[in-house]
Design an enzyme around this catalytic site. Structure first.
Site: not given
Ligand SMILES: Cc1ncc(COP(=O)(O)O)c(C=O)c1O
Length: 387
Positions: A56, A109, A181, A206
């Site tokens: 961890r 998101y 992000d 992704k």
């Molecule tokens: C732009 C964006 N940020 C964050 C996330 C969250 O990521 P995770 O699904 O790996 O938790 C996503 C997931 O689809 C996303 O599209």
């Protein structure tokens, strides 16, 4: 010697002899690590030596991933999490406390929106959502208790691009942290730290992983800010597993090649769609005719494969179009080798502030298949939808 990012992705942080010459790093599937003696244990407790103790807190496979990502994002340190949301929520929680205020771009998101807008209310943390395409929107929303500006550029449904240099300057003048992000662009195409952004987060599920076989997240920042993110990681426990870290490491090896192909496929598809008589609008900043193109090329080196477009007609045409696709698969998520499709209203459920549910907005993740095959698939489905 200064090296290109493509060379660095392959070689940075690797030391084959450390692992008996193994070219692929071993997966340290271990929860804990032994001390060689009582004295070593004591030295470690006094902070005199740094060593792996408990996964961890750190693990050699995870560390290799973190070092590579920190280098790619031009930050000092990285921590890897069990999901993008783990990375996002831990970063935000490391910066705000009860009574603080967050400014956030409106088209972010969904689960991040939910966390900031709804979940943080229970800790008396308030938020203001702004359009932000004019950075003055952000400046006007600043309150005496504003602690953080949360960004996504481009965002992943409308693909609006935001002026990161201007926003970082506004934040710095006002002593406010910035988090972005950067999942859409990936560090291969954009490095927000270059523009003065404090923290970069990614859903590594992704493009970084790239094979739709792992859920993970990363955070990159400086040594000072990583300390409180680390504390959250220890307390909230969202650590990535060593095998998942290894999968991301494996995916990263082909990131440059994949991103170049996602980009060239996506540009061909965006051009095809923008000329199609049944397509009203294409949202892809890589198109030279896109309103964000000039700003985009001033802060990005390229464009990934996720875009959206609006078609004529109503629910009937939308349904027929989606059901007639043969290569594009109906699924959430994006950034993998395979092409995917999802209607907008299923991504932005209940977010009428972002999209009008009556529009036929469709999001596609353009994969690594042959561009002409993908165009034929879209063309055929559009013909059937409007027949
Ligand atoms: C732009 C964006 N940020 C964050 C996330 C969250 O990521 P995770 O699904 O790996 O938790 C996503 C997931 O689809 C996303 O599209």
């Amino acid at each position: 010697m200064k090296r290109n990012i493509k060379t660095n992705i392959e070689h940075y942080g690797e030391d084959y002899q450390r692992f008996l010459g193994a070219i692929a790093p071993p997966i340290f599937e271990a929860s804990n690590f032994a001390f060689s003696s009582y004295e070593e244990l004591e030295e470690h407790h006094k902070g005199k030596i740094d060593k792996f103790v408990y996964t961890r807190g750190g693990n050699p496979t995870i560390k290799l991933l973190e070092d590579k990502i920190a280098m790619l994002e031009k930050g000092e340190e990285c921590r890897a999490f069990s999901s993008g949301m783990g990375a996002i929520t831990s970063s935000i929680l490391s910066l705000v406390k009860s009574g603080d205020h967050i400014i956030c771009l409106r088209g972010i998101y969904g689960p991040t929106y939910n966390f900031i807008y709804n979940y943080l209310k229970r800790f008396d943390i308030s938020s203001t959502f702004v359009d932000g395409r004019n950075p003055m929107d952000i400046k006007s929303a600043i309150k005496p208790n504003t602690k953080l500006i949360y960004l996504e550029s481009p965002n992943t449904f409308l693909f609006e691009v935001f002026d990161l240099r201007a926003i970082a300057n506004i934040a710095k003048e006002n002593g406010i942290y910035t988090v972005i992000d950067n999942t859409w662009a990936t560090p291969y195409f954009q490095n927000p730290i270059d523009f003065g952004i404090d923290i970069v987060v990614h859903s590594a599920s992704k493009y970084l992983g790239g094979h739709s076989d792992v859920v993970a997240g990363v955070v990159v920042t400086n040594k000072r800010l990583i300390e409180s993110i680390n504390k959250n990681l220890h307390l909230l426990g969202g650590i990535i597993g060593p095998f998942e870290a290894w999968l991301i490491l494996r995916g990263l090896r082909s990131l440059p090649a994949r991103m170049e192909l996602h980009q060239s496929n996506a540009i061909k598809i965006a051009e095809f769609l923008s000329e199609h008589p049944r397509v009203i609008k294409v949202n892809y900043p890589g198109l030279k005719t896109n309103p964000y193109y000039q700003l985009a090329i001033s802060q990005m080196r390229g464009f990934s494969g996720l875009m959206s477009f609006e078609i004529e007609g109503g629910e009937r045409e939308l349904k027929r179009f989606i059901n007639s696709l043969k290569i594009f698969t109906i699924a959430v998520s994006w950034g993998g080798y395979e092409s995917l499709v999802i209607p907008g209203k299923h991504v932005f459920k209940d977010r009428v502030d972002v999209i009008d549910p009556s529009t036929n907005l469709i999001r596609i993740s353009v994969g690594l298949e042959d561009a002409d095959d993908l165009i034929t698939d879209l063309d055929n489905a559009l013909k059937i939808a409007f027949s």
